[in-house]
Motif scaffolding. Structure first.
Motif, PDB file in Angstrom:
ATOM      1  N   CYS A 104       0.861  -1.264   0.136  1.00 33.79           N
ATOM      2  CA  CYS A 104      -0.015  -0.110   0.352  1.00 33.79           C
ATOM      3  C   CYS A 104       0.708   1.457   0.168  1.00 33.79           C
ATOM      4  N   LEU A 105       2.214   1.448   0.852  1.00 32.57           N
ATOM      5  CA  LEU A 105       2.568   2.189   1.467  1.00 32.57           C
ATOM      6  C   LEU A 105       3.114   2.473  -0.602  1.00 32.57           C
ATOM      7  N   ALA A 106       4.129   1.477  -0.813  1.00 26.19           N
ATOM      8  CA  ALA A 106       4.698   1.731  -2.406  1.00 26.19           C
ATOM      9  C   ALA A 106       3.669   2.142  -3.278  1.00 26.19           C
ATOM     10  N   ALA A 118      -0.671   5.499   2.394  1.00 29.25           N
ATOM     11  CA  ALA A 118      -0.566   5.232   3.414  1.00 29.25           C
ATOM     12  C   ALA A 118      -1.279   4.763   5.085  1.00 29.25           C
ATOM     13  N   ALA A 119      -2.515   5.548   5.239  1.00 31.96           N
ATOM     14  CA  ALA A 119      -3.280   4.996   6.057  1.00 31.96           C
ATOM     15  C   ALA A 119      -4.194   4.015   6.222  1.00 31.96           C
ATOM     16  N   GLY A 127      -9.485   8.476   9.316  1.00 31.77           N
ATOM     17  CA  GLY A 127      -8.327   7.472   8.965  1.00 31.77           C
ATOM     18  C   GLY A 127      -7.608   8.184   7.738  1.00 31.77           C
ATOM     19  N   ILE A 128      -8.401   7.364   7.127  1.00 28.54           N
ATOM     20  CA  ILE A 128      -7.851   7.599   5.144  1.00 28.54           C
ATOM     21  C   ILE A 128      -8.558   9.136   5.448  1.00 28.54           C
ATOM     22  N   TYR A 181       1.123   7.040   8.292  1.00 29.49           N
ATOM     23  CA  TYR A 181       1.029   5.392   8.314  1.00 29.49           C
ATOM     24  C   TYR A 181       0.908   5.581   9.566  1.00 29.49           C
ATOM     25  N   THR A 182       1.557   5.868  11.350  1.00 29.00           N
ATOM     26  CA  THR A 182       1.372   5.482  12.019  1.00 29.00           C
ATOM     27  C   THR A 182       0.538   6.711  12.596  1.00 29.00           C
TER      28      THR A 182
END
Length: 339
Positions: A74-76, A244-245, A120-121, A96-97
């Motif tokens: 997801c991050l990538a 990231a979320a 969060g998203i 993300y954190t």
């Protein structure tokens, strides 16, 4: 068959193999695909020859891989879309954190996880938009802006909740949706496959994808044909923050808690996966399949080193070497394309 006919048949067979190899190499993710498949063949052969010492094909190991891949994936994906548009986001690990802590704390306060996760998203999307607005409005390098964001949101986690673990105890339906299994396949892995398919369509079969590639490849030319490059970049920044979320949701649902420092370094691994997957550091070139293969390759190497009980610093050395080699290879391809 006469010797001449046999030689001709062998020559045609060799030519066909070379033609297939050239076709694969000409694909956007062709080189990384060949590397990944070669590594898989070696790993599978090793697992079959030494099943007790090298448990690569064991159900437990495959399950661990399926659980670990989606977070970095997801991050990538988010970072990759932004890189193709010509920008970077170094804050995604901290986002993300932060979004995971926000979601977990809202659930702890009594809010349903099905409401806390979308919030969060939304927070991730807004942070991405903020990074984009600062970058575009003030004409600053996104590297500098998001480096500041990395430190800011890491500090925001400590300010919001302190340096303590946050428990995440959602409804069983939420847990099943994001960390359960379907036909023996981990739900998080199904999510990342769906994201890869969706992003592939968006970037390679939709007008927005054409705008992203044009913006990253030649911004002046893109503006000349009527593309609003600022809007494209803002959307790409928002995608990076939102993904990231999403990574935070998948990781938190799997573990059941959030550690304040668990996202440290993930932004570099995400960018590394993109570079390994064939994305240009200058923007305008890359593929979603390449990004996903880069993620798979990083996790495969990590898994192999763990199975071989190699020291932890070996992983950093291998990944660093792979990044440099991939960057050199991408640069050579770009020079050949220019020539």
């Amino acid at each position: 068959m006469t010797p001449i006919l046999a030689d001709n048949a062998m020559h045609r067979s060799r030519t066909q193999r070379q033609s297939v190899l050239k076709q694969i190499m000409a694909m956007p993710a062709g080189a990384i695909f060949l590397v990944f498949m070669t590594l898989q063949i070696v790993c599978i052969a090793g697992a079959l020859l030494y099943p007790n010492e090298f448990r690569y094909l064991s159900p437990q190991n495959l399950t661990i891989l399926m659980k670990a891949i989606p977070v970095l994936g997801c991050l990538a994906l988010g970072a990759g879309v932004l890189m193709i548009a010509g920008e970077f986001d170094l804050s995604i690990g901290s986002v993300y954190t932060f979004t995971a802590v926000l979601m977990a704390s809202l659930v702890g306060a009594g809010l349903s996880a099905f409401l806390a996760a979308p919030l969060g998203i939304v927070a991730g999307l807004l942070i991405g938009l903020l990074n984009g607005q600062i970058t575009i409005r003030f004409g600053l390098p996104s590297f500098i802006v998001t480096l500041g964001g990395l430190l800011f949101w890491r500090g925001a986690v400590l300010l919001y909740n302190g340096a303590v673990q946050v428990r995440f105890d959602p409804e069983p339906a939420f847990t099943s949706l994001f960390s359960g299994t379907l036909f023996g396949i981990n739900a998080a892995f199904i999510w990342i496959v769906l994201f890869v398919v969706g992003f592939h369509y968006l970037l390679h079969h939709h007008r927005f994808g054409n705008h992203v590639f044009a913006t990253g490849g030649n911004r002046g030319a893109a503006e000349a044909i009527g593309i609003n490059t600022n809007r494209v970049k803002l959307i790409a920044f928002a995608v990076a923050g939102g993904m990231a979320a999403m990574a935070g949701i998948l990781a938190t649902a799997r573990v059941g808690s959030v550690q304040p420092g668990q996202g440290a370094g993930l932004e570099l691994q995400a960018i590394a996966a993109c570079v390994i997957g064939g994305l240009s550091l200058r923007g305008g070139r890359g593929s979603i399949i390449g990004i996903f293969l880069g993620v798979l390759l990083i996790h495969t190497i990590t898994d192999v080193l763990l199975l071989l009980r190699a020291p932890g610093f070996y992983l950093d050395m291998f990944i660093a070497t792979l990044i440099v080699l991939a960057a050199i290879f991408n640069h050579l391809i770009e020079r050949r394309g220019v020539a």
